[in-house]
Design a protein around this motif. Sequence first.
Motif, mmCIF file in Angstrom:
data_model
loop_
_atom_site.group_PDB
_atom_site.id
_atom_site.type_symbol
_atom_site.label_atom_id
_atom_site.label_comp_id
_atom_site.label_asym_id
_atom_site.label_seq_id
_atom_site.Cartn_x
_atom_site.Cartn_y
_atom_site.Cartn_z
ATOM 1 N N VAL A 89 -17.213 -7.667 -2.690
ATOM 2 C CA VAL A 89 -16.295 -8.351 -3.420
ATOM 3 C C VAL A 89 -16.698 -9.911 -3.200
ATOM 4 O O VAL A 89 -16.820 -10.612 -4.135
ATOM 5 C CB VAL A 89 -14.879 -7.983 -3.401
ATOM 6 C CG1 VAL A 89 -14.230 -9.123 -4.116
ATOM 7 C CG2 VAL A 89 -14.591 -6.769 -3.594
ATOM 8 N N ARG A 90 -16.783 -10.038 -1.866
ATOM 9 C CA ARG A 90 -16.976 -11.643 -1.371
ATOM 10 C C ARG A 90 -18.373 -12.003 -1.928
ATOM 11 O O ARG A 90 -18.464 -13.074 -2.265
ATOM 12 C CB ARG A 90 -16.988 -11.616 0.045
ATOM 13 C CG ARG A 90 -15.534 -11.533 0.804
ATOM 14 C CD ARG A 90 -15.644 -11.820 2.106
ATOM 15 N NE ARG A 90 -14.145 -11.682 2.683
ATOM 16 C CZ ARG A 90 -13.039 -12.524 2.541
ATOM 17 N NH1 ARG A 90 -13.361 -13.759 1.833
ATOM 18 N NH2 ARG A 90 -11.868 -12.372 2.781
ATOM 19 N N THR A 132 -18.294 -12.602 -5.953
ATOM 20 C CA THR A 132 -17.687 -13.645 -6.182
ATOM 21 C C THR A 132 -17.688 -15.099 -5.551
ATOM 22 O O THR A 132 -17.082 -16.024 -5.847
ATOM 23 C CB THR A 132 -16.006 -13.251 -6.024
ATOM 24 O OG1 THR A 132 -15.760 -13.151 -4.739
ATOM 25 C CG2 THR A 132 -15.728 -12.181 -6.946
ATOM 26 N N LYS A 145 -17.444 -16.023 -2.667
ATOM 27 C CA LYS A 145 -16.248 -16.100 -1.360
ATOM 28 C C LYS A 145 -16.785 -15.700 0.103
ATOM 29 O O LYS A 145 -16.007 -15.548 0.704
ATOM 30 C CB LYS A 145 -14.825 -15.446 -2.057
ATOM 31 C CG LYS A 145 -14.356 -16.166 -3.099
ATOM 32 C CD LYS A 145 -12.840 -15.859 -3.153
ATOM 33 C CE LYS A 145 -11.990 -16.676 -4.162
ATOM 34 N NZ LYS A 145 -10.752 -16.120 -4.404
ATOM 35 N N LEU A 185 -8.368 -12.351 -0.538
ATOM 36 C CA LEU A 185 -8.581 -11.885 -1.653
ATOM 37 C C LEU A 185 -7.741 -11.253 -2.369
ATOM 38 O O LEU A 185 -6.777 -10.681 -1.843
ATOM 39 C CB LEU A 185 -9.928 -10.752 -1.621
ATOM 40 C CG LEU A 185 -11.510 -11.461 -1.041
ATOM 41 C CD1 LEU A 185 -12.383 -10.057 -0.848
ATOM 42 C CD2 LEU A 185 -11.939 -12.688 -1.668
ATOM 43 N N ASP A 241 -9.909 -11.335 -7.775
ATOM 44 C CA ASP A 241 -11.321 -11.213 -7.371
ATOM 45 C C ASP A 241 -11.826 -9.822 -7.474
ATOM 46 O O ASP A 241 -13.307 -9.747 -7.703
ATOM 47 C CB ASP A 241 -11.338 -11.632 -5.777
ATOM 48 C CG ASP A 241 -10.760 -12.837 -5.505
ATOM 49 O OD1 ASP A 241 -11.371 -13.828 -5.996
ATOM 50 O OD2 ASP A 241 -9.783 -12.950 -4.596
ATOM 51 N N ALA A 300 -15.588 -9.104 -9.473
ATOM 52 C CA ALA A 300 -16.456 -8.406 -8.652
ATOM 53 C C ALA A 300 -17.278 -7.633 -9.713
ATOM 54 O O ALA A 300 -18.445 -7.197 -9.780
ATOM 55 C CB ALA A 300 -16.245 -7.901 -7.478
#
Length: 257
Positions: free
Chosen positions: A181-182, A185, A187, A198, A202, A206
């Motif tokens: 996810v990071r 996105t 992050k 998150l 988020d 993703a």
Amino acid sequence: VKKNIDKMCGVPVQRPIATPTIEAAEVMRGSVFAETKPLVYLHFHKAGGSTACALMRAGPLNTNNHLGMNNMNCLDNVFLQALRAGDGAGVAQYMRGVPLDVCFVEDVRWWPAPTNLPTLKQHVRIATTLREPWARLLSNYEKDVTKCSGCNYISSLENYMAMQGCYPSIRWSVQLPDFYVRSLTGKATNSKNDVASLNSFDLDAAQWAITMFDHVFVLENAEFTERIGALAQLPKLKSKRLAMHYSNNKYSAFKND
């Protein structure tokens, strides 16, 4: 712990995310320059990158290493800045000028934000491989901790994810359970003191981002190597070594002794 990680990762392999597509026109072509867009492979760390590299190199596509590349990762700042900004024309111009048919990018700090994907896709194709999140995290843990010559003792997985003990470095979120996810996105972080929280938005961003990719492979899929080989324009797998995903990782379902 596994249950919590599965929940946090946000990209479960049991649910359809994007159907890997290998157009017939891509197979058996000497160079993608003449008829289609260059390929940017956004590589999640410890998700089949070595196999993908080996298959790309075995085919006819231009992937030769040169100054500014490391294991097929394109490291030129001009290319990376264009990629981050979603400047598809700039990315394609760089790749055609080298020339390169394929560029890998493992450093997620240069990955485009979801809002930049549409303009990027106008000029290049985007591919990636997903691995079951728990298996990817364990593989990363094994590589960083149990094989780290600088470690004086074996850190626990819990300490590893908390950036404590033997291996305290975060290295752009690769040791966090929500790495997917990071990365998707924008992050991901390289600081232990600035790890953004998150939320469900988020996760939605993703999941939307991954649907924008032209090719999404799943490492655990039995046809993974065959599909990567087709993208690499291999007429057939050239050796037993490339006949299936190869790993010496003790956590991998495809471990080879």
